[in-house]
Design an enzyme around this catalytic site. Structure first.
Site, PDB file in Angstrom:
ATOM      1  N   LYS A 173     -10.195  -1.357  -6.096  1.00  0.00           N
ATOM      2  CA  LYS A 173      -9.970  -2.422  -5.111  1.00  0.00           C
ATOM      3  C   LYS A 173      -9.672  -1.781  -3.769  1.00  0.00           C
ATOM      4  CE  LYS A 173      -7.073  -6.186  -3.511  1.00  0.00           C
ATOM      5  NZ  LYS A 173      -7.012  -5.562  -2.162  1.00  0.00           N
ATOM      6  N   GLU A 248       1.842   5.871  -5.594  1.00  0.00           N
ATOM      7  CA  GLU A 248       1.983   6.799  -4.469  1.00  0.00           C
ATOM      8  C   GLU A 248       2.277   5.928  -3.255  1.00  0.00           C
ATOM      9  OE1 GLU A 248       1.878   8.590  -1.348  1.00  0.00           O
ATOM     10  OE2 GLU A 248      -0.310   8.588  -1.494  1.00  0.00           O
ATOM     11  N   CYS A 282       1.178   8.605   5.031  1.00  0.00           N
ATOM     12  CA  CYS A 282       2.379   8.444   4.207  1.00  0.00           C
ATOM     13  C   CYS A 282       3.291   9.649   4.299  1.00  0.00           C
ATOM     14  CB  CYS A 282       1.995   8.178   2.755  1.00  0.00           C
ATOM     15  SG  CYS A 282       0.992   9.469   2.004  1.00  0.00           S
ATOM     16  N   GLU A 380      10.129   3.111   7.506  1.00  0.00           N
ATOM     17  CA  GLU A 380       8.797   3.699   7.675  1.00  0.00           C
ATOM     18  C   GLU A 380       8.014   2.835   8.657  1.00  0.00           C
ATOM     19  OE1 GLU A 380       5.021   5.405   5.116  1.00  0.00           O
ATOM     20  OE2 GLU A 380       6.019   3.580   4.429  1.00  0.00           O
TER      21      GLU A 380
END
Length: 488
Positions: A173, A248, A282, A380
């Site tokens: 996806k 992750e 990330c 973040e």
């Protein structure tokens, strides 16, 4: 405009609907994307389940799977320029980075091609004289691989490579934001000759596509890269099928500079750590922890390196810094920086308006030494904002580095070898870079702790994520089994 279809059971198909994808550099639509909803999700999962259970894929040898992956790697190398162009158009990442990264993506498929026939079981020295016992590594089944928009060809390779090497089948996806490169990758899987149903590529929105995929009864493993909030939804959904998950997720990585560091090298690495890919990584080194005695000198070096950064059209080779991927992300970053300034952070550079079209936000540095709990330090941002905090000694540096709910990566810059070892042991994260940053390899496992997820991608560890262990017992005695009511 260009158009991209879904790829289900070996065929390219339209979805239940379609939507436009926007070019972040212009904020204008450039492609029409087929949208998967529950009917397409079901078709993709059922195709993957069927291909896993029967047909050429389960009958194929491990070395045969490896040869298909090698063929795919060659096709990716051949079409790297086209894939890079599509990724730059759809995500806003600069062309010089997408070209470099996609060229390396092929190496991940080559690595797992070589690993396909080396995932061995073992013979057990069992404590029973009349038994031979061994284990087999077998594929876990149907994998739902959910990939974000940033670095999507790389982030799909670290899922597809090991999953296919292990013998799983996959439904990929792509994110509804910027899905074109992954849908284009499906064309190369088709050309490489993977049997129908082994690899299926879809995209769509959370409620109509993501939820039915992660809840589907025939999905055995969910491999997800993205944010912690979405991961929590996925884990809840997996309660419906008890699928295994590997996650992750994000990071708030510390970049630690000691007074004995090579400041020039560290400054270059810090620029790469937070301003490459416009900070949309990330592992972005978004928290600079710098020794008090060299703080002023180091910040001055950073300002001198940031000032000449070329901001512009991501398709131009000379551009070093492109737009953010979405307007929503740009707004979130602007608002977070404003709050951080109100909380006591000091603006060193950046946080100005870039005129023109597109979702541009400049490289920004905030001195947060007086406000170490400011939002820019703790949250973040997934953007080009560096928060600076000074420290007095090694113990304070470690405490600041570990003061986060994330635990993905860290950078440490020191010429003291014993200190490097001490710091590495005490940092709570999955990856530590010493005197470097943002280095990756298919041979090395990658992943984190806490809100940064669980499981590993890359290396042999990732391949084992997609296997299950079967234990086989063989009785070697010709004598009849005696008492049937006693466990052997």
């Amino acid at each position: 405009m260009e158009s991209f279809k879904l790829y289900i059971n070996g065929e390219f198909t339209e979805g239940s609907a379609c939507f436009n994808s926007l070019n972040p550099a212009t904020a204008q639509p450039w492609a029409v994307i087929a949208e998967a909803r529950e009917p397409e999700v079901n078709a993709a999962v059922e195709a993957a389940a069927s291909a896993f259970q029967s047909g050429p894929w389960p009958a194929m040898t491990a070395s045969g799977r490896g040869k298909l992956l090698l063929r795919l790697a060659d096709l990716i190398t051949r079409d790297a320029d086209r894939l890079a162009r599509l990724e730059t158009l759809d995500t806003g990442k600069i062309i010089r980075e997408t070209r470099s990264q996609i060229a390396y993506v092929a190496e991940y498929y080559r690595f797992y091609a070589g690993l396909a026939d080396k995932m061995d079981g073992r013979t057990l020295s069992i404590d029973k004289a009349d038994m031979e016992t061994w284990t087999r590594r077998e594929p876990v089944g149907v994998v739902a691989a959910i990939v974000p928009w940033n670095s999507q060809l790389f982030l799909s390779a670290v899922k597809l490579g090991p999953a296919l090497a292990a013998g799983c089948t996959v439904v990929v996806k792509a994110a509804e934001t910027a899905p074109a490169p992954l849908l284009a990758l499906a064309e190369l899987f088709h050309e490489a000759g993977f049997p129908a149903g082994v690899c299926n590529f879809i995209t769509g929105f959370a409620a109509a596509c993501g939820t039915p995929l992660t809840q589907h009864k025939q999905v055995n493993h969910i491999a997800f890269t993205g944010g912690p909030a979405t991961a929590q939804h996925i884990v809840r959904n997996s309660a419906e099928n008890l699928a295994r998950t590997s996650l992750e997720l994000g990071g708030k990585s510390p970049f630690i500079v000691f007074e004995d560091a090579d400041l020039e090298s560290a400054a270059n690495a810090q620029v790469a750590a937070i301003f490459a890919a416009s900070g949309q990584s990330c592992v972005a080194g978004s928290r600079l922890l710098v020794a008090e005695r060299v703080k002023a000198a180091f910040i001055q070096k950073l300002v001198e390196k940031v000032a000449p950064i070329v901001i512009g059209c991501p398709q131009q080779q000379e551009t070093q810094f492109g737009p953010l991927c979405t307007e929503r992300q740009k707004t979130f970053i602007q608002q977070t920086v404003e709050r951080s300034l109100q909380q006591g952070a000091h603006l060193v550079t950046g946080h100005y308006k870039i005129e023109g079209d597109g979702y541009y936000y400049p490289p920004t540095i905030l001195d947060c030494s007086d406000s170490p709990a400011a939002d820019s330090v703790m949250q973040e941002l997934f953007g080009p904002v560096l928060s600076v905090i000074s420290f007095r000694d090694e113990a304070e540096a470690i405490a600041l580095a570990n003061n986060t709910e994330y635990g993905l990566a860290a950078g440490v810059f020191t010429q003291n070898l014993t200190r490097a070892h001490r710091i590495t042991r005490q940092l709570r994260c999955g990856v530590v870079w010493l005197n470097t940053y943002r280095a990756v390899s298919p041979l090395a496992p990658f992943g984190g702790h806490g809100l940064s997820g669980s499981g590993r991608e890359g290396g042999v560890d990732a391949a084992l994520e997609y296997t299950t262990t079967k234990t086989v017992w063989l009785r070697t005695s010709d004598e009849p089994i005696d008492d049937p009511f006693v466990m052997r």
